[in-house]
Write a protein that holds these residues in place. Sequence first.
Motif, PDB file in Angstrom:
ATOM      1  N   ILE A  78       0.846  -1.203   0.000  1.00 66.25           N
ATOM      2  CA  ILE A  78       0.000   0.000   0.000  1.00 66.25           C
ATOM      3  C   ILE A  78       0.880   1.251   0.000  1.00 66.25           C
ATOM      4  N   GLY A  79       1.909   1.255   0.848  1.00 59.84           N
ATOM      5  CA  GLY A  79       2.811   2.398   0.928  1.00 59.84           C
ATOM      6  C   GLY A  79       3.554   2.651  -0.371  1.00 59.84           C
ATOM      7  N   ILE A  80       4.028   1.585  -0.989  1.00 59.81           N
ATOM      8  CA  ILE A  80       4.768   1.715  -2.248  1.00 59.81           C
ATOM      9  C   ILE A  80       3.856   2.262  -3.352  1.00 59.81           C
TER      10      ILE A  80
ATOM     11  N   SER B  64      -2.935   9.258  -4.237  1.00 60.76           N
ATOM     12  CA  SER B  64      -2.626   8.443  -3.068  1.00 60.76           C
ATOM     13  C   SER B  64      -3.844   7.637  -2.617  1.00 60.76           C
ATOM     14  N   ALA B  65      -4.989   8.301  -2.484  1.00 58.61           N
ATOM     15  CA  ALA B  65      -6.191   7.622  -2.003  1.00 58.61           C
ATOM     16  C   ALA B  65      -6.614   6.488  -2.934  1.00 58.61           C
ATOM     17  N   PHE B  66      -6.549   6.724  -4.234  1.00 61.25           N
ATOM     18  CA  PHE B  66      -6.954   5.674  -5.170  1.00 61.25           C
ATOM     19  C   PHE B  66      -5.921   4.552  -5.201  1.00 61.25           C
ATOM     20  N   GLY B  67      -4.646   4.893  -5.065  1.00 58.57           N
ATOM     21  CA  GLY B  67      -3.620   3.855  -4.938  1.00 58.57           C
ATOM     22  C   GLY B  67      -3.872   2.986  -3.715  1.00 58.57           C
ATOM     23  N   ILE B  68      -4.193   3.625  -2.600  1.00 57.79           N
ATOM     24  CA  ILE B  68      -4.520   2.885  -1.369  1.00 57.79           C
ATOM     25  C   ILE B  68      -5.796   2.076  -1.575  1.00 57.79           C
ATOM     26  N   PHE B  69      -6.798   2.685  -2.179  1.00 54.43           N
ATOM     27  CA  PHE B  69      -8.072   2.020  -2.441  1.00 54.43           C
ATOM     28  C   PHE B  69      -7.862   0.732  -3.243  1.00 54.43           C
ATOM     29  N   LEU B  70      -7.033   0.792  -4.270  1.00 56.97           N
ATOM     30  CA  LEU B  70      -6.817  -0.366  -5.139  1.00 56.97           C
ATOM     31  C   LEU B  70      -5.896  -1.418  -4.527  1.00 56.97           C
TER      32      LEU B  70
ATOM     33  N   VAL C  15      -9.891   7.007   3.188  1.00 48.51           N
ATOM     34  CA  VAL C  15      -8.969   7.773   2.345  1.00 48.51           C
ATOM     35  C   VAL C  15      -9.694   8.478   1.201  1.00 48.51           C
ATOM     36  N   ILE C  16     -10.737   7.863   0.663  1.00 48.45           N
ATOM     37  CA  ILE C  16     -11.506   8.529  -0.397  1.00 48.45           C
ATOM     38  C   ILE C  16     -12.247   9.735   0.182  1.00 48.45           C
ATOM     39  N   THR C  17     -12.779   9.601   1.380  1.00 49.45           N
ATOM     40  CA  THR C  17     -13.454  10.729   2.032  1.00 49.45           C
ATOM     41  C   THR C  17     -12.464  11.854   2.320  1.00 49.45           C
ATOM     42  N   LEU C  18     -11.294  11.516   2.855  1.00 52.22           N
ATOM     43  CA  LEU C  18     -10.271  12.522   3.137  1.00 52.22           C
ATOM     44  C   LEU C  18      -9.846  13.226   1.848  1.00 52.22           C
ATOM     45  N   ALA C  19      -9.600  12.469   0.798  1.00 54.46           N
ATOM     46  CA  ALA C  19      -9.215  13.060  -0.490  1.00 54.46           C
ATOM     47  C   ALA C  19     -10.314  13.984  -1.009  1.00 54.46           C
ATOM     48  N   SER C  20     -11.558  13.573  -0.869  1.00 55.75           N
ATOM     49  CA  SER C  20     -12.681  14.390  -1.342  1.00 55.75           C
ATOM     50  C   SER C  20     -12.778  15.703  -0.568  1.00 55.75           C
ATOM     51  N   LEU C  21     -12.578  15.648   0.729  1.00 65.77           N
ATOM     52  CA  LEU C  21     -12.634  16.866   1.548  1.00 65.77           C
ATOM     53  C   LEU C  21     -11.494  17.820   1.209  1.00 65.77           C
TER      54      LEU C  21
END
Length: 174
Positions: free
Chosen positions: A53-55, A110-116, A127-133
């Motif tokens: 996830i980090g990479i 970052s959020a979509f990378g983490i999501f996937l 993370v999607i909520t944080l990215a959206s805000l």
Amino acid sequence: MDKAIIDFFQNFTTSNHFILNNIFIFFTKIGNLGMIWILISLLFLIFKSTRKIGIVSLLSLFFSFIISNLFLKHLIARPRPFTTYDLKILIPLPKDFSFPSGHASASFASAFGIFLSSNKKSLKWVVITLASLIAFSRIYLSVHYFIDVISGVGIGIFCGYLSIKIYEKIMKNK
């Protein structure tokens, strides 16, 4: 349409909506330079179980920075809304160009990378909520046009997708 959206949110920032103003100032600040996403990515790198996830997240941020900040902002050179219109701005004035939104691009990369790359449903939505805000805060604070932010979101999603595919290809060939 961009001007109508700017005018709508200027009514909030100029009408003593203290709580809303401070909420969105907070989200913009944590999105500055992608630092929240870098920190989150580095935390994922610490543990072997979350290293992928980090990479993927860091790789997504790298691609987002290259595409949005180093290439498109300078190629398109769109002035920010406050340089065109008389607006009340509640944060220090950004000095770079407006299109695309670097905050939106980095956040969604970052959020979509983490999501996937994560299988934890709750993490995906956090993370999607944080990215959206963070992305929305840029419109609310009148430092970006709507299309700047939507384009940044699209670039970020592309970078997240590209990063997971590159990671999977490298791991498959190991």
